[in-house]
Design a protein around this motif. Structure first.
Motif, PDB file in Angstrom:
ATOM      1  N   LEU A  97       0.808  -1.219   0.000  1.00 48.12           N
ATOM      2  CA  LEU A  97       0.000   0.000   0.000  1.00 48.12           C
ATOM      3  C   LEU A  97       0.843   1.273   0.000  1.00 48.12           C
ATOM      4  O   LEU A  97       0.302   2.379   0.001  1.00 48.12           O
ATOM      5  N   GLY A  98       2.172   1.106   0.047  1.00 49.00           N
ATOM      6  CA  GLY A  98       3.056   2.250  -0.130  1.00 49.00           C
ATOM      7  C   GLY A  98       3.307   3.103   1.092  1.00 49.00           C
ATOM      8  O   GLY A  98       3.746   4.248   0.940  1.00 49.00           O
ATOM      9  N   PHE A  99       3.052   2.602   2.312  1.00 53.57           N
ATOM     10  CA  PHE A  99       3.358   3.428   3.488  1.00 53.57           C
ATOM     11  C   PHE A  99       4.445   2.797   4.360  1.00 53.57           C
ATOM     12  O   PHE A  99       4.615   3.146   5.523  1.00 53.57           O
ATOM     13  N   SER A 100       5.236   1.902   3.791  1.00 48.61           N
ATOM     14  CA  SER A 100       6.299   1.261   4.553  1.00 48.61           C
ATOM     15  C   SER A 100       7.468   2.221   4.764  1.00 48.61           C
ATOM     16  O   SER A 100       7.675   3.158   3.987  1.00 48.61           O
ATOM     17  N   ASN A 101       8.224   2.002   5.826  1.00 49.04           N
ATOM     18  CA  ASN A 101       9.477   2.711   6.080  1.00 49.04           C
ATOM     19  C   ASN A 101      10.449   1.725   6.720  1.00 49.04           C
ATOM     20  O   ASN A 101      10.134   0.539   6.854  1.00 49.04           O
TER      21      ASN A 101
ATOM     22  N   ILE B  81       8.987  -0.048   9.890  1.00 44.32           N
ATOM     23  CA  ILE B  81       7.939  -1.018   9.562  1.00 44.32           C
ATOM     24  C   ILE B  81       8.543  -2.245   8.889  1.00 44.32           C
ATOM     25  O   ILE B  81       8.169  -3.388   9.176  1.00 44.32           O
ATOM     26  N   ALA B  82       9.511  -2.005   7.999  1.00 43.67           N
ATOM     27  CA  ALA B  82      10.179  -3.132   7.342  1.00 43.67           C
ATOM     28  C   ALA B  82      10.932  -3.983   8.354  1.00 43.67           C
ATOM     29  O   ALA B  82      10.967  -5.219   8.239  1.00 43.67           O
ATOM     30  N   PHE B  83      11.515  -3.336   9.358  1.00 47.14           N
ATOM     31  CA  PHE B  83      12.209  -4.063  10.429  1.00 47.14           C
ATOM     32  C   PHE B  83      11.231  -4.935  11.206  1.00 47.14           C
ATOM     33  O   PHE B  83      11.486  -6.119  11.447  1.00 47.14           O
ATOM     34  N   LEU B  84      10.086  -4.363  11.573  1.00 51.11           N
ATOM     35  CA  LEU B  84       9.088  -5.124  12.321  1.00 51.11           C
ATOM     36  C   LEU B  84       8.523  -6.276  11.487  1.00 51.11           C
ATOM     37  O   LEU B  84       8.223  -7.354  12.018  1.00 51.11           O
ATOM     38  N   GLY B  85       8.359  -6.038  10.186  1.00 49.10           N
ATOM     39  CA  GLY B  85       7.755  -7.054   9.330  1.00 49.10           C
ATOM     40  C   GLY B  85       8.727  -8.061   8.772  1.00 49.10           C
ATOM     41  O   GLY B  85       8.310  -8.998   8.079  1.00 49.10           O
TER      42      GLY B  85
END
Length: 447
Positions: free
Chosen positions: A256-260, A263-267
């Protein structure tokens, strides 16, 4: 000649495993050595490819497999999975129980290895079967088998699913989105189809059941003896649910284009499963104490070693195949001049995995070998890697039968004759493989 030597290499691996009863790790190394030397990769090049292939797949999936197995071992030790299946029996009616069981096996249970799953759930399948009727045992057995393997190949953190995703470099978040739909959907549709088949004269209790062979559930790895000492079921399952939520959140954020970066670290799947491992460890320490936790961890480490080795060696075979130049030849097979190239590519990927499974008898080895063969040509195929990966997963569970040790464990634990095991386990894995194939083709329309 490359194709011929590759076929000979695979045939050698199959014959060593089936006829000579040689361990798959040794067989895969022998096959890899033959292939590299016979196709001119060279002595040094072959050994380098074997080592490099092993290291690359370990970098992709090593931590994930280790964390996942340890989580499953500790949750099994505190009785979390037994409480779950008991809850299903208490709260779900007899008519819906096969669907509830197969859905649970294909969504929650892939965190533990298939052998442990069947040991855990077979007593529930046997004990609830009389409440369903004359075909209760085959129906519950079929639901159990299809749930286990649909989860194993499609749902993270199932070993086959993680291995295919790693070998084809498919982001686990992407796999999770599609696999979490295909896994339980395949299991439920297959169980419905199998129930319809059982309405005929397909099942003969006198010949297909052999109940006096059924084994009781092994209690050696479930260390909690008092249910009141164990945490509530929802709390017990948090080490599985939280990682799944984190991975899914990261995947959706990217889509959806709101990653940073955060968020990438958590995911990230490695971090998410580590969070689950910490949670499982805390629950295990609070429930069983230090000594019980160490015992559960030891069981997990023992299982992890064997799984990591066979997974890594499967990656070695794929690396050697990549060095032979077979990728250019296979690229030709996967690039159709006319007709429907996407459908042809999916069918070829499915067929390679299915043939390997029929020959070798191991879902994971077939999936890993097929991904190793197809992986080098992905760049030449006009199909999304997730679609090819799901096609391999679908084909890899086709017709599990007598050359699998799981076949015999399943037979004994569920109280079936050999013929009855063919009618349940072999039948449902065949149906599940075929049923899931159109679903994979549907994914190709949107992936």
């Amino acid at each position: 000649m490359v194709v011929l030597h590759t076929a000979i290499s695979i045939a050698v691996i199959v014959l060593l495993i089936i006829k000579a009863k040689v361990d798959p790790v040794i067989s895969l190394i022998i096959g890899s050595l033959y292939l590299g030397l016979a196709t001119g990769v060279g002595f040094t090049g072959t050994l380098t490819a074997i080592a490099t292939g092993f290291g690359e797949i370990m970098a992709e999936v090593g931590l994930l497999i280790g964390f996942g197995v340890l989580i499953g071992a500790m949750l099994h030790a505190i009785g979390a999975f037994r409480k779950m299946v008991t809850m299903l029996v208490d709260r779900v009616g007899a008519h819906r129980l096969p669907y509830a069981l197969t859905a649970a096996m294909s969504t929650i249970f892939p965190s533990i290895y298939v052998d442990v799953q069947v040991v855990l759930a077979s007593p529930v399948a046997r004990s609830t079967a009389p409440f369903i009727g004359r075909t209760g045992l085959p129906l519950m057995s079929g639901a159990l088998g299809t749930g286990i393997f649909a989860g194993y190949v499609f749902v993270i953190p199932g070993l086959a699913a993680i291995s295919i995703a790693g070998l084809l470099e498919i982001p686990l978040g992407t796999w999770l989105i599609y696999g979490f739909v295909l896994g339980p959907l395949t299991a439920i549709v297959t169980t419905v189809a199998f129930r319809l088949l059982l309405r005929s004269r397909f099942w003969n209790s006198a010949r297909d059941e052999h109940v006096d062979e059924a084994m009781v559930e092994q209690e050696t790895t479930e260390l909690v003896k008092d249910d009141s000492a164990a945490p509530p079921l929802l709390v017990s399952l948090l080490p599985i649910l939280v990682p799944l939520v984190l991975i899914a959140f990261g995947a959706f954020a990217e889509l959806l284009g709101f990653s940073n970066d955060f968020i990438a670290f958590l995911g990230d799947a490695n971090f998410a499963l580590f969070v689950g491992l910490i949670g499982a460890y805390v629950l295990c320490r609070r429930t069983l104490g230090s000594e019980g936790t160490d015992t559960a961890m030891s069981e997990g480490f023992h299982t992890t070693g064997a799984i990591l080795l066979i997974t890594g060696i499967g990656g070695s075979l794929g690396a050697v195949i990549g060095e032979t130049g077979l990728d250019a030849i296979l690229a030709g097979l996967f690039t159709a001049d006319a007709g429907a190239p996407v459908i042809l590519s999916i069918l070829l990927a499915w067929l390679i995995a299915a043939v390997l499974h029929l020959a070798i008898g191991s879902v994971s080895v077939a999936a890993i070998a097929a991904a190793g063969i197809i992986g080098p040509v992905l760049g030449s195929i006009n199909v999304a890697p997730i679609v090819i990966g799901l096609a391999i997963a679908s084909g890899a569970m086709f017709a599990l039968q007598v050359n699998s040790n799981f076949f015999w464990m399943y037979k004994s634990l569920l109280g079936l004759s050999t013929q009855g095991t063919f009618k349940t386990l072999t039948m449902v894995t065949s149906v599940a493989s075929v049923v899931s194939l159109p679903m994979v083709m549907a994914v190709a329309l949107i992936a």
